[in-house]
Scaffold this motif. Structure first.
Motif, PDB file in Angstrom:
ATOM      1  N   ASN A 229       0.819  -1.223   0.000  1.00 16.90           N
ATOM      2  CA  ASN A 229       0.000   0.000   0.000  1.00 16.90           C
ATOM      3  C   ASN A 229       0.849   1.268   0.000  1.00 16.90           C
ATOM      4  O   ASN A 229       0.569   2.218  -0.731  1.00 16.90           O
ATOM      5  CB  ASN A 229      -0.934   0.002   1.212  1.00 16.90           C
ATOM      6  CG  ASN A 229      -2.054  -1.011   1.076  1.00 16.90           C
ATOM      7  OD1 ASN A 229      -2.378  -1.449  -0.026  1.00 16.90           O
ATOM      8  ND2 ASN A 229      -2.649  -1.402   2.186  1.00 16.90           N
ATOM      9  N   VAL A 230       1.889   1.271   0.828  1.00 13.55           N
ATOM     10  CA  VAL A 230       2.701   2.486   0.926  1.00 13.55           C
ATOM     11  C   VAL A 230       3.614   2.667  -0.279  1.00 13.55           C
ATOM     12  O   VAL A 230       4.191   3.746  -0.469  1.00 13.55           O
ATOM     13  CB  VAL A 230       3.550   2.463   2.222  1.00 13.55           C
ATOM     14  CG1 VAL A 230       2.664   2.520   3.446  1.00 13.55           C
ATOM     15  CG2 VAL A 230       4.433   1.222   2.266  1.00 13.55           C
ATOM     16  N   ALA A 231       3.787   1.616  -1.104  1.00 15.26           N
ATOM     17  CA  ALA A 231       4.658   1.714  -2.279  1.00 15.26           C
ATOM     18  C   ALA A 231       3.910   2.163  -3.529  1.00 15.26           C
ATOM     19  O   ALA A 231       4.547   2.512  -4.528  1.00 15.26           O
ATOM     20  CB  ALA A 231       5.334   0.367  -2.540  1.00 15.26           C
ATOM     21  N   ILE A 232       2.583   2.144  -3.480  1.00 13.03           N
ATOM     22  CA  ILE A 232       1.797   2.454  -4.666  1.00 13.03           C
ATOM     23  C   ILE A 232       2.122   3.840  -5.243  1.00 13.03           C
ATOM     24  O   ILE A 232       2.345   3.974  -6.459  1.00 13.03           O
ATOM     25  CB  ILE A 232       0.290   2.319  -4.356  1.00 13.03           C
ATOM     26  CG1 ILE A 232      -0.081   0.845  -4.172  1.00 13.03           C
ATOM     27  CG2 ILE A 232      -0.556   2.938  -5.466  1.00 13.03           C
ATOM     28  CD1 ILE A 232       0.046   0.005  -5.413  1.00 13.03           C
TER      29      ILE A 232
ATOM     30  N   VAL B  32       1.875  -4.828  10.481  1.00 13.09           N
ATOM     31  CA  VAL B  32       3.305  -4.562  10.383  1.00 13.09           C
ATOM     32  C   VAL B  32       3.669  -4.027   8.994  1.00 13.09           C
ATOM     33  O   VAL B  32       4.631  -3.276   8.838  1.00 13.09           O
ATOM     34  CB  VAL B  32       4.109  -5.846  10.691  1.00 13.09           C
ATOM     35  CG1 VAL B  32       5.593  -5.673  10.375  1.00 13.09           C
ATOM     36  CG2 VAL B  32       3.927  -6.237  12.148  1.00 13.09           C
ATOM     37  N   GLY B  33       2.886  -4.407   7.990  1.00 11.40           N
ATOM     38  CA  GLY B  33       3.197  -4.059   6.613  1.00 11.40           C
ATOM     39  C   GLY B  33       3.502  -2.595   6.372  1.00 11.40           C
ATOM     40  O   GLY B  33       4.536  -2.266   5.754  1.00 11.40           O
ATOM     41  N   PRO B  34       2.655  -1.654   6.832  1.00 14.27           N
ATOM     42  CA  PRO B  34       2.944  -0.236   6.566  1.00 14.27           C
ATOM     43  C   PRO B  34       4.267   0.245   7.159  1.00 14.27           C
ATOM     44  O   PRO B  34       4.950   1.081   6.557  1.00 14.27           O
ATOM     45  CB  PRO B  34       1.754   0.477   7.223  1.00 14.27           C
ATOM     46  CG  PRO B  34       0.647  -0.525   7.217  1.00 14.27           C
ATOM     47  CD  PRO B  34       1.322  -1.842   7.432  1.00 14.27           C
ATOM     48  N   THR B  35       4.662  -0.286   8.321  1.00 15.30           N
ATOM     49  CA  THR B  35       5.929   0.143   8.923  1.00 15.30           C
ATOM     50  C   THR B  35       7.115  -0.324   8.092  1.00 15.30           C
ATOM     51  O   THR B  35       7.998   0.468   7.727  1.00 15.30           O
ATOM     52  CB  THR B  35       6.050  -0.413  10.358  1.00 15.30           C
ATOM     53  OG1 THR B  35       4.890  -0.059  11.097  1.00 15.30           O
ATOM     54  CG2 THR B  35       7.278   0.143  11.044  1.00 15.30           C
ATOM     55  N   LEU B  36       7.140  -1.611   7.796  1.00 17.50           N
ATOM     56  CA  LEU B  36       8.248  -2.159   7.009  1.00 17.50           C
ATOM     57  C   LEU B  36       8.254  -1.564   5.607  1.00 17.50           C
ATOM     58  O   LEU B  36       9.304  -1.154   5.092  1.00 17.50           O
ATOM     59  CB  LEU B  36       8.136  -3.686   6.957  1.00 17.50           C
ATOM     60  CG  LEU B  36       9.200  -4.424   6.140  1.00 17.50           C
ATOM     61  CD1 LEU B  36      10.590  -4.125   6.680  1.00 17.50           C
ATOM     62  CD2 LEU B  36       8.926  -5.930   6.152  1.00 17.50           C
TER      63      LEU B  36
ATOM     64  N   ALA C 195       5.624   8.314   4.995  1.00 18.06           N
ATOM     65  CA  ALA C 195       5.237   6.901   4.996  1.00 18.06           C
ATOM     66  C   ALA C 195       5.841   6.156   6.187  1.00 18.06           C
ATOM     67  O   ALA C 195       5.158   5.381   6.861  1.00 18.06           O
ATOM     68  CB  ALA C 195       5.665   6.246   3.684  1.00 18.06           C
ATOM     69  N   PHE C 196       7.124   6.381   6.450  1.00 18.99           N
ATOM     70  CA  PHE C 196       7.773   5.654   7.537  1.00 18.99           C
ATOM     71  C   PHE C 196       7.257   6.103   8.896  1.00 18.99           C
ATOM     72  O   PHE C 196       7.020   5.279   9.791  1.00 18.99           O
ATOM     73  CB  PHE C 196       9.285   5.831   7.452  1.00 18.99           C
ATOM     74  CG  PHE C 196      10.040   5.081   8.515  1.00 18.99           C
ATOM     75  CD1 PHE C 196       9.852   3.715   8.676  1.00 18.99           C
ATOM     76  CD2 PHE C 196      10.933   5.729   9.346  1.00 18.99           C
ATOM     77  CE1 PHE C 196      10.539   3.007   9.662  1.00 18.99           C
ATOM     78  CE2 PHE C 196      11.621   5.039  10.331  1.00 18.99           C
ATOM     79  CZ  PHE C 196      11.430   3.683  10.484  1.00 18.99           C
ATOM     80  N   ASP C 197       7.083   7.419   9.077  1.00 26.70           N
ATOM     81  CA  ASP C 197       6.554   7.918  10.350  1.00 26.70           C
ATOM     82  C   ASP C 197       5.150   7.383  10.603  1.00 26.70           C
ATOM     83  O   ASP C 197       4.790   7.046  11.739  1.00 26.70           O
ATOM     84  CB  ASP C 197       6.527   9.447  10.342  1.00 26.70           C
ATOM     85  CG  ASP C 197       7.928  10.049  10.391  1.00 26.70           C
ATOM     86  OD1 ASP C 197       8.833   9.367  10.901  1.00 26.70           O
ATOM     87  OD2 ASP C 197       8.110  11.178   9.909  1.00 26.70           O
ATOM     88  N   THR C 198       4.359   7.289   9.552  1.00 24.08           N
ATOM     89  CA  THR C 198       3.018   6.706   9.690  1.00 24.08           C
ATOM     90  C   THR C 198       3.112   5.246  10.105  1.00 24.08           C
ATOM     91  O   THR C 198       2.372   4.776  10.981  1.00 24.08           O
ATOM     92  CB  THR C 198       2.253   6.831   8.366  1.00 24.08           C
ATOM     93  OG1 THR C 198       2.115   8.214   8.028  1.00 24.08           O
ATOM     94  CG2 THR C 198       0.877   6.199   8.475  1.00 24.08           C
ATOM     95  N   GLY C 199       4.027   4.531   9.470  1.00 21.56           N
ATOM     96  CA  GLY C 199       4.212   3.129   9.828  1.00 21.56           C
ATOM     97  C   GLY C 199       4.627   2.939  11.266  1.00 21.56           C
ATOM     98  O   GLY C 199       4.183   2.014  11.948  1.00 21.56           O
ATOM     99  N   LEU C 200       5.475   3.837  11.759  1.00 25.49           N
ATOM    100  CA  LEU C 200       5.902   3.751  13.158  1.00 25.49           C
ATOM    101  C   LEU C 200       4.733   3.946  14.119  1.00 25.49           C
ATOM    102  O   LEU C 200       4.670   3.293  15.171  1.00 25.49           O
ATOM    103  CB  LEU C 200       6.992   4.796  13.441  1.00 25.49           C
ATOM    104  CG  LEU C 200       8.377   4.512  12.877  1.00 25.49           C
ATOM    105  CD1 LEU C 200       9.327   5.645  13.207  1.00 25.49           C
ATOM    106  CD2 LEU C 200       8.918   3.192  13.417  1.00 25.49           C
TER     107      LEU C 200
END
Length: 538
Positions: free
Chosen positions: A65-68, A184-188, A332-337
């Motif tokens: 999702n975050v790579a789209i 976990v997917g969005p963080t990684l 994206a990374f901050d959201t994942g965290l």
């Protein structure tokens, strides 16, 4: 000599019957001995091997999702075009999941697991090598074919290696893949996309898949095939057509229009295809999926509850990152965290919920968990542009506690109500319901968000009169235009947040509606059936 020879034929028959053992005579080959019941020894390590492989396939659904957005820029695709990277994966799952149980029985679950893991790793490598939009969509479809098989065959093997009185604890570990992986997917994915390369979200599956197969060959018990007869081609064509049409209608309904001819035709064909599938499966001698499992109310009830939780899980997992990124401007990374703590909480709660299931049954963990999820989802309506990130994290953690407490007892209670020889088909139905309900819920809630956002934006726009002073952000006409655009952007952002509140309210109501169904689940531990393995008491 003549007198001695005469009695010989008379004496031969009784001598052969009495003195020659029957085992010495040739006999037809004996049927294969039934598989021994699961032993209490040595199931933890094999289960961990299974979970790693299945975790990888489920993780890939959310990590992309975050790579789209980055993939869209690389391939020069429109928003509608890049969505097929996910839509193609979902449609392929709709085709392969119903046939997974048949494949596991026909070729043996261990062999199918290993081949599916290798196939998923190969499909992931191809996705990482994609050179344009068409290639990434095609490779995602290839990746989905083994990826859809893995969760079904994993559950099949789980029920073969785990002692029945330990099923709850084992399902708690299994749930790490079903629920924790999407969290976990969005963080990684956010870290890899922001700091490395989006292609690594696919390449990382290759070594994991290879090591997983090596571990499976060394550590998993051997399970041979079971008689399943000829492949039910008519049943497969009807269910595949029905599911693909429904999933396509749900994914494209917002863009094409829910009342358009295309969507109405797809919905009609989808419903008729599934109805035809039920008719065919009730008539054929060896059905592809045994629809008679729905005679067990506990299993049917669990599927309805799984649908409720899937809608709540994937709707929030999809829209909370959007809220944090679009409304609050996080990366994206901050959201994942910010989403990581809820995944860690579920990783702790789910095995505990499995132990509770073994002790007290599914009713109370499910009912209490659903109540917590409903409360936590409603509390998300307090999240505004001014809310602290700590407040968002704590509300998501509260939801995670309820989700982790409820999901595995619900699934385990339903599957335990099904006879052991029907677990393969029941697990396939479980996966189909999870995919379809999450897609249906997400599509419906997306329509709600779109409508609510437009309505809130219109209402707020009407409150601004033509003589309302606008901020001037720079000298001259350019500064006035920039000020008007800033006001417009702020209005749209506020309207989006208010639309999110509508979504959270509806999701909370849907979740709360499952509590009465949860109270109908079994209470108390499983009881052994006479002369057989432990079976859930009804």
């Amino acid at each position: 000599m003549a007198t001695d020879a005469a009695p010989t034929p008379v004496a031969r028959t009784p001598v052969v019957d009495r003195d020659v053992p029957r085992a010495a005579a040739p006999a037809p080959p004996a049927p294969p001995a039934p598989a021994p019941p699961p032993s209490d020894r040595g199931w933890g390590v094999p289960l961990a091997v299974l979970i790693v492989g299945m975790f990888m396939s489920v993780l890939d659904i959310s990590i992309i999702n975050v790579a789209i957005p980055t993939m869209q820029l690389d391939f020069g695709a429109t928003t509608d075009q890049i969505q097929w990277v996910e839509n193609g994966y979902s449609l392929a799952l709709g085709v392969v999941v119903p046939v997974s149980a048949w494949m596991a029985a026909k070729f043996g679950p261990g062999r199918v697991y290993n081949l599916s893991l290798l196939g998923f790793a190969a499909g992931s490598a191809l996705c990482g090598l994609a050179w344009d939009l068409n290639s990434i969509v095609a490779f995602r479809v290839l990746q989905a074919l083994p990826g859809g098989v893995l969760p079904v065959v994993t559950l099949t093997i789980l029920y073969k290696i785990v002692p029945p009185d330990k099923i709850g604890a084992a399902m708690g570990m299994y749930g790490l893949g079903i629920i924790v992986a999407p969290a976990v997917g969005p963080t990684l994915g956010g870290y890899l996309v922001e700091y490395v390369d989006w292609r690594l979200i696919f390449f990382i599956n290759v070594p994991v898949g290879i090591l997983g197969v090596i571990a499976a060959v060394m550590l998993l018990p051997r399970f041979g095939p079971t008689p399943v007869g000829r492949f039910d081609l008519l049943g497969f064509l009807s269910v595949a057509t029905g599911l693909v049409c429904l999933l396509l209608a749900l994914t494209e309904g917002q863009k094409w229009g829910w009342t358009s001819y295309s969507i109405m035709i797809l919905l009609t064909v989808g419903v008729l295809g599934l109805a035809l599938f039920v008719v065919i499966e009730l008539e054929v001698e060896r059905p592809l999926l045994n629809v008679r499992v729905f005679k067990h109310w506990a299993f049917t009830n669990s599927l309805m509850l799984v649908s409720v939780l899937s809608i709540g899980l994937f709707a929030v997992l999809f829209y909370i990152p959007l809220l944090l990124q679009q409304a609050r401007g996080l990366g994206a990374f901050d959201t994942g965290l910010l989403l990581l703590p809820q995944a860690l909480v579920m990783a702790v709660i789910m095995p505990t919920a499995g132990l509770l299931y073994d002790k007290i049954g599914p009713r109370w963990p499910a009912a209490i968990g659903l109540a917590i999820v409903a409360l936590g989802t409603y509390m998300l309506t307090d999240v505004t542009l001014e809310s602290s990130t700590e407040h968002v994290v704590w509300v998501l953690v509260l939801r995670a506690v309820g989700m982790g407490l409820a999901m595995m007892p619900i699934m385990t209670g339903g599957l335990s109500a099904v006879p052991p020889d029907q677990v393969d088909g029941a697990s396939a139905f479980n996966n189909v319901v999870q995919r379809t309900s999450s897609a249906l819920g997400l599509a419906g809630l997306t329509s709600l968000v779109t409508y609510s956002r437009e309505q809130f934006s219109l209402d707020r726009g009407l409150l601004v009169s033509t003589d309302t002073p606008m901020p001037v952000l720079a000298p001259g006409a350019t500064g006035e235009m920039a000020g008007m655009y800033a006001v417009y952007q702020q209005t749209q952002t506020i309207a989006f947040v208010e639309a999110m509140h509508s979504l959270f309210i509806v999701t909370a109501i849907i979740t709360a509606a499952g509590i009465p169904l949860a109270l109908m689940l079994r209470s108390g531990p499983s009881k052994p059936a006479a002369g057989g393995p432990v079976v859930a008491a009804h």
